[in-house]
Design a protein around this motif. Structure first.
Motif, PDB file in Angstrom:
ATOM      1  N   GLU A 340     -39.918 -40.809  48.436  1.00  0.00           N
ATOM      2  CA  GLU A 340     -38.886 -40.155  49.203  1.00  0.00           C
ATOM      3  C   GLU A 340     -38.118 -41.301  49.866  1.00  0.00           C
ATOM      4  O   GLU A 340     -36.803 -41.279  49.911  1.00  0.00           O
ATOM      5  N   PHE A 341     -38.745 -42.322  50.618  1.00  0.00           N
ATOM      6  CA  PHE A 341     -38.081 -43.310  51.309  1.00  0.00           C
ATOM      7  C   PHE A 341     -37.271 -44.063  50.343  1.00  0.00           C
ATOM      8  O   PHE A 341     -36.138 -44.489  50.795  1.00  0.00           O
ATOM      9  N   ASP A 347     -29.729 -44.220  48.056  1.00  0.00           N
ATOM     10  CA  ASP A 347     -28.592 -43.496  48.290  1.00  0.00           C
ATOM     11  C   ASP A 347     -27.833 -44.067  49.672  1.00  0.00           C
ATOM     12  O   ASP A 347     -26.570 -43.948  49.701  1.00  0.00           O
ATOM     13  N   ILE A 348     -28.542 -44.406  50.487  1.00  0.00           N
ATOM     14  CA  ILE A 348     -27.904 -45.125  51.880  1.00  0.00           C
ATOM     15  C   ILE A 348     -27.296 -46.188  51.476  1.00  0.00           C
ATOM     16  O   ILE A 348     -25.959 -46.616  51.619  1.00  0.00           O
ATOM     17  N   LEU A 349     -27.913 -46.953  50.480  1.00  0.00           N
ATOM     18  CA  LEU A 349     -27.356 -48.448  50.087  1.00  0.00           C
ATOM     19  C   LEU A 349     -25.853 -48.304  49.204  1.00  0.00           C
ATOM     20  O   LEU A 349     -25.503 -49.156  49.180  1.00  0.00           O
ATOM     21  N   SER A 350     -25.524 -47.161  48.726  1.00  0.00           N
ATOM     22  CA  SER A 350     -24.677 -46.906  47.702  1.00  0.00           C
ATOM     23  C   SER A 350     -23.286 -47.089  48.458  1.00  0.00           C
ATOM     24  O   SER A 350     -22.209 -47.200  47.767  1.00  0.00           O
ATOM     25  N   CYS A 397     -33.466 -43.709  57.916  1.00  0.00           N
ATOM     26  CA  CYS A 397     -34.696 -42.918  57.511  1.00  0.00           C
ATOM     27  C   CYS A 397     -35.844 -43.584  57.703  1.00  0.00           C
ATOM     28  O   CYS A 397     -35.624 -44.760  58.129  1.00  0.00           O
ATOM     29  N   ILE A 398     -37.073 -42.675  57.940  1.00  0.00           N
ATOM     30  CA  ILE A 398     -38.387 -43.427  58.055  1.00  0.00           C
ATOM     31  C   ILE A 398     -39.341 -42.868  57.107  1.00  0.00           C
ATOM     32  O   ILE A 398     -39.339 -41.863  57.021  1.00  0.00           O
ATOM     33  N   GLY A 399     -40.131 -43.903  56.638  1.00  0.00           N
ATOM     34  CA  GLY A 399     -41.199 -43.548  55.581  1.00  0.00           C
ATOM     35  C   GLY A 399     -42.496 -44.086  56.011  1.00  0.00           C
ATOM     36  O   GLY A 399     -42.601 -45.192  56.525  1.00  0.00           O
ATOM     37  N   ARG A 400     -43.520 -43.607  55.319  1.00  0.00           N
ATOM     38  CA  ARG A 400     -44.688 -43.891  55.560  1.00  0.00           C
ATOM     39  C   ARG A 400     -45.176 -44.412  54.191  1.00  0.00           C
ATOM     40  O   ARG A 400     -45.298 -43.734  53.363  1.00  0.00           O
ATOM     41  N   ILE A 401     -45.533 -45.714  54.425  1.00  0.00           N
ATOM     42  CA  ILE A 401     -45.694 -46.492  52.824  1.00  0.00           C
ATOM     43  C   ILE A 401     -47.209 -46.415  52.612  1.00  0.00           C
ATOM     44  O   ILE A 401     -47.708 -46.190  51.701  1.00  0.00           O
ATOM     45  N   VAL A 409     -35.261 -47.822  57.814  1.00  0.00           N
ATOM     46  CA  VAL A 409     -33.823 -48.253  57.733  1.00  0.00           C
ATOM     47  C   VAL A 409     -32.871 -48.126  58.342  1.00  0.00           C
ATOM     48  O   VAL A 409     -32.620 -47.046  58.945  1.00  0.00           O
ATOM     49  N   ILE A 410     -32.063 -49.268  58.993  1.00  0.00           N
ATOM     50  CA  ILE A 410     -31.090 -48.940  60.160  1.00  0.00           C
ATOM     51  C   ILE A 410     -29.661 -49.454  59.843  1.00  0.00           C
ATOM     52  O   ILE A 410     -29.866 -50.561  59.012  1.00  0.00           O
ATOM     53  N   PRO A 411     -28.754 -49.270  60.148  1.00  0.00           N
ATOM     54  CA  PRO A 411     -27.315 -49.888  60.093  1.00  0.00           C
ATOM     55  C   PRO A 411     -27.276 -51.077  60.683  1.00  0.00           C
ATOM     56  O   PRO A 411     -27.783 -51.215  61.865  1.00  0.00           O
ATOM     57  N   VAL A 412     -26.449 -51.932  60.196  1.00  0.00           N
ATOM     58  CA  VAL A 412     -26.381 -53.362  60.536  1.00  0.00           C
ATOM     59  C   VAL A 412     -24.773 -53.403  61.004  1.00  0.00           C
ATOM     60  O   VAL A 412     -24.124 -53.433  59.816  1.00  0.00           O
TER      61      VAL A 412
END
Length: 490
Positions: A340-341, A347-350, A397-401, A409-412
């Motif tokens: 899911e992550f 989607d975010i990077l698009s 988003c936060i994911g458990r690998i 993932v954070i915006p810069v």
């Protein structure tokens, strides 16, 4: 202390309480078992000694009775001579006796005495007169041993003035024969003898096969017969002689032997002895069984104690653990799985804006589980999730690998690489500092730290999969350089 830390601390307290209960229960049980075991060992030793002493005393008494009966039977056989009128009235020392009549009388007496001798299987069975002449069966061995002083020497063997008889052995250190002497009249003595070996059947006993030695001695404690070979005519062994000298109807436990002594009617001694090492061998076997039973009892008691202690503490542990699980469900509700992550990140990077992916891994997680248990380790994962959510409020988003690894993932917003690196370094330092702590244990200090790998899109990679690979390479580099650190992909 955070709420999760308090819950983890509660689980640790329950765990310590259970451990303390087990230790306390084990101490009480082991102390009680040791006390009972020592008492049983001491009691078994006393019981065994008393048992052996009682058995030996009973045996000695029985042998004494057997010997008295045997000697009494021999003495009774001697009285048969008095049934011969001529033997009772004839006196070989009389000067007025007709020679022909004397010869006939002696022949008559000898014939009668020989019949009795053959019937009882005596070595000697005859009459010795004061002039040292004899009738009946007086063996050549006896004649050669006593020579010309037979009457005087035999007369010295009469010790009972009331019955006018006596028993004797050891004449001139010859302990091969036992003599019974009795007055027929003042000038005549009835002499009976047997080999001392004849007494072997009297003192033989099955206990002699179990290490016990049975000896018959005279008044001087010189051995007349023994279940040991080649002891006739010898003194009692020194240790045994020291124990029984001057005693009668006694049991003595010495350093080397347990010995009983009884005197028979004629003044001889029946001495039974058994080495203490044989008694101790049986005692050691008995004590081994006691120790084995004590060990099995201790193991069973400890097992039962641990079982019930666990049952007593399980409800509280389960309540706290369930409460933590409920809390974790709430905390992890916004945390995505790895698949899911990756999908959400794509989607975010698009939108073509700049984003940073941070992969955060707990150091030494396996050792944490080993040392403190899975519940404690899970508590530290919850703490890491809380730290991530608090330090990155604008996370996309936060994911458990995997179990102990999370990604965010954070915006810069910075435009140049230097500013981006500076901002990400500050964020990574914050999370490393926030999580960093240590736990003091009996085995030393256990550090709690994380390592972080960072990659930036689209500079390092345009897609989620490739960005994840870059961030993971950075994490691996941070781990390789040393824990409690971070690396930004370049």
């Amino acid at each position: 202390m955070t709420r999760n830390e308090k819950r983890t601390h509660s689980l640790m307290k329950i765990r310590n309480m259970r451990f303390s209960m087990i230790i306390g229960y084990a101490f009480i049980i082991i102390t009680a078992i040791i006390g009972v075991t020592l008492f049983a060992v001491r009691t078994s030793e006393d019981v065994l000694k008393n048992k052996v002493s009682s058995m030996t005393t009973s045996l000695d008494n029985q042998l004494d009775i057997n010997l008295n009966n045997y000697l009494s039977r021999l003495a009774n056989a001697g009285t048969l001579a008095f049934s011969i009128d001529e033997a009772f009235t004839y006196d070989a020392t009389a000067d007025d006796m007709d020679e022909y009549e004397s010869i006939n009388t002696e022949k008559l007496i000898s014939d009668q005495l020989s019949k009795i001798c053959l019937m009882e299987n005596f070595l000697d069975y005859g009459i010795v007169y004061r002039n040292n002449s004899t009738v009946g069966n007086i063996s050549k061995g006896t004649k050669s041993l006593f020579t010309d002083n037979m009457f005087e020497e035999f007369e010295k063997m009469i010790t009972n003035n009331r019955t006018r008889d006596g028993w004797y052995t050891g004449y001139q250190d010859d302990y091969e024969r036992i003599y019974y002497v009795k007055y027929i009249h003042d000038n005549a003595l009835l002499v009976i003898s047997i080999y001392t070996s004849e007494l072997s059947d009297v003192i033989r006993n099955s206990e002699a096969d179990n290490g016990m030695t049975i000896r018959l001695t005279d008044q001087k404690y010189i051995i007349m017969n023994s279940t040991e070979k080649n002891e006739n005519g010898k003194n009692l062994p020194y240790e045994i002689g020291q124990q029984v000298e001057g005693k009668d109807a006694s049991t003595v436990l010495g350093e080397k032997y347990l010995t009983t002594v009884n005197s028979c009617d004629v003044g001889w001694y029946v001495v039974c002895s058994i080495p203490t090492e044989i008694i101790m061998k049986e005692k050691n076997q008995m004590q081994l069984y006691i120790y084995l039973v004590a060990l099995v009892s201790a193991v069973l008691a400890l097992g039962i104690g641990i079982f019930f202690t666990s049952r007593l503490t399980d409800p509280a542990r389960i309540i706290v653990a369930n409460f933590n699980e409920d809390t974790r469900d709430e905390e992890y509700s916004s945390v995505l799985t790895k698949g899911e992550f990756i999908e959400k990140t794509d989607d975010i990077l698009s939108d073509k804006n700049s984003y940073a992916m941070l992969i955060i891994d707990i150091d030494n997680y396996g050792e944490m589980i080993y040392n403190f248990g899975r519940s404690y380790a899970e508590g530290n994962i919850s703490r890491l999730v809380n730290d991530i959510q608090r330090l990155f409020p604008k996370a996309e988003c936060i994911g458990r690998i995997n179990t102990d690894t999370f990604a965010v993932v954070i915006p810069v917003s910075e435009k140049d690489n230097m500013s981006v690196h500076k901002t990400l370094s500050r964020k990574c330092s914050e999370i490393c500092t926030e999580y960093r702590s240590s736990l003091h244990t009996e085995r030393g200090i256990f550090p709690l730290t994380v390592s972080i790998g960072v990659a930036v899109a689209p500079d390092n990679a345009p897609t989620a999969e490739k960005l994840f690979d870059c961030a993971y390479i950075s994490l691996f580099t941070a781990k390789k350089n040393g824990t409690d650190s971070f690396v930004i992909y370049d």
